[in-house]
Design an enzyme around this catalytic site. Structure first.
Site, PDB file in Angstrom:
ATOM      1  CB  CYS A   1      -0.761 -41.187  -1.284  1.00 41.86           C
ATOM      2  SG  CYS A   1      -1.973 -41.788  -0.107  1.00 41.86           S
TER       3      CYS A   1
ATOM      4  CD  GLN B   1       2.649 -40.103  -1.286  1.00 40.48           C
ATOM      5  OE1 GLN B   1       2.809 -41.306  -1.427  1.00 40.48           O
ATOM      6  NE2 GLN B   1       2.351 -39.305  -2.310  1.00 40.48           N
TER       7      GLN B   1
ATOM      8  CG  ASP C   1      -4.652 -42.517   1.926  1.00 37.37           C
ATOM      9  OD1 ASP C   1      -4.677 -43.339   0.985  1.00 37.37           O
ATOM     10  OD2 ASP C   1      -3.869 -42.611   2.887  1.00 37.37           O
TER      11      ASP C   1
ATOM     12  CG  HIS D   1       3.831 -42.048   3.518  1.00 32.90           C
ATOM     13  ND1 HIS D   1       5.068 -42.469   3.045  1.00 32.90           N
ATOM     14  CD2 HIS D   1       2.911 -42.581   2.663  1.00 32.90           C
ATOM     15  CE1 HIS D   1       4.882 -43.212   1.969  1.00 32.90           C
ATOM     16  NE2 HIS D   1       3.593 -43.298   1.721  1.00 32.90           N
TER      17      HIS D   1
ATOM     18  NE  ARG E   1       4.709 -49.802   1.977  1.00 32.92           N
ATOM     19  CZ  ARG E   1       4.055 -48.724   1.563  1.00 32.92           C
ATOM     20  NH1 ARG E   1       4.719 -47.596   1.415  1.00 32.92           N
ATOM     21  NH2 ARG E   1       2.765 -48.763   1.312  1.00 32.92           N
TER      22      ARG E   1
ATOM     23  NE  ARG F   1       6.455 -41.560  -2.567  1.00 33.51           N
ATOM     24  CZ  ARG F   1       6.174 -42.700  -1.916  1.00 33.51           C
ATOM     25  NH1 ARG F   1       5.059 -43.354  -2.164  1.00 33.51           N
ATOM     26  NH2 ARG F   1       6.999 -43.161  -0.994  1.00 33.51           N
TER      27      ARG F   1
END
Length: 332
Positions: free
Chosen positions: A271, A137, A230, A134, A107, A316
């Site tokens: 998210c 996700q 987001d 991502h 990440r 997730r």
């Protein structure tokens, strides 16, 4: 049978439609087994490295818990624990870690870093977020849509806000692979990169889906089955609050926007983290500056019954578990 063994997941289009659907379905299967207390020790004795240049709540927790449930051990390495790109090249680091670990989650900032880890480590590498993409996700998002709408096929997912970020890019491309229509509703200056739009169009020719990229809220929202947003301003970007509010205040997801969809079963996704009230430092600043109790989403929408943000967050873990199990575990 789809073969995932030892494969990387560095961006969404590393996998085709069948492979992404297999992962989502397998995650749903593992989630059901877990709810019934059935153990899933597909990775007993495995060692997983988490290389995190960026802070994380959900992603770090999801990888750590998923690995533990699969029987693996996790070593967390932040940017201060490694010489990555400073005193040691990414290639050299990848070779060292690959000789000791069985999988790597990265990440961080640069997509080229995770690509180099995938190229040189010799073990599965998973992109847990870069500036560009991502992908983990996306697995959680489309599982959540499937759970609550019965399917993602034939649905319209609309992302509202900053359309240049990694989540918007990933949604556009993942939808194009899976055959899901994706709308991006954003100011002209914050719409997806042209290269990403071009890639999505190429993938849509295969899947038959379509996309709409527009600054017009009404045109993008009507008929949407999913509204997704987001954050507009992350921690450390407080100096951009005024600019962001000026650009995006008409794109806040509120009840009026949800009603505009014209659909009785529209769901809301985010998210996370979300600035939806005054219980965060940025939330307080937003209220003091603009009188808004919420930034990219209103508190009313965030807490509504059609908001599936916490189910999305839980997913997730289930989808990352499926990804690690099939690429690094003894599933087949």
């Amino acid at each position: 049978m789809v073969n995932f063994q030892s494969r990387n997941f560095l961006k969404e289009y590393d996998f085709d439609k069948e492979e992404l659907e297999t992962l989502i379905d397998f995650a749903e299967h593992l989630k059901t087994k877990e709810k019934h207390g059935i153990p899933q020790r597909f990775m007993s004795g495995k060692q997983i490295a988490l290389i995190f240049e960026k802070q994380s709540t959900r992603t770090r927790s999801a990888f750590t818990v998923a690995a533990g449930k699969l029987g693996a051990t996790v070593e967390y390495l932040n940017k201060n624990d490694l010489q990555l790109g400073a005193k040691e090249s990414v290639e050299d680091t990848a070779k060292v870690l690959g000789s000791m670990f069985d999988g790597i989650a990265f990440r961080g900032f640069e997509q080229q870093t995770v690509e180099a880890l995938g190229e040189h480590s010799g073990i599965p590498v998973w992109n847990a977020l870069t500036n560009d993409w991502h992908p983990t996700q996306m697995l959680a998002d489309f599982l959540t849509i499937k759970e609550h709408l019965g399917t993602y096929q034939g649905k319209t997912v609309t992302f509202v806000g900053d359309g240049r970020n990694n989540v918007a890019h990933s949604l556009l491309v993942t939808g194009a692979i899976l055959g899901v229509d994706i709308n991006i509703v954003a100011p002209d200056s914050l719409q997806p990169e042209l290269s990403v739009q071009k890639l999505a169009k190429e993938l849509q020719e295969i899947s038959g889906s379509k996309s709409l990229i527009t600054a017009n809220v009404e045109a993008g929202i009507i008929g949407s089955d999913v509204i997704y947003t987001d954050v507009w301003c992350s921690m450390g970007e407080e100096e951009q609050l005024d600019e962001r509010y000026k650009l995006l205040n008409t794109y806040q997801v509120n009840q009026d926007m949800i009603d505009l969809t014209g659909k009785p079963d529209t769901i809301f996704l985010h998210c996370l983290p979300a600035i939806h009230n005054t219980e965060t430092d940025i939330g307080k600043m937003v209220y003091e500056k603009f009188g808004e109790n919420g930034f990219e989403v209103s508190d009313e929408v965030f807490r509504a019954g059609y908001s599936k943000v916490f189910e999305q967050a839980e997913n997730r873990m289930h989808t990352i578990k499926a990804l690690m199990a099939v690429t690094c575990g003894e599933v087949y």
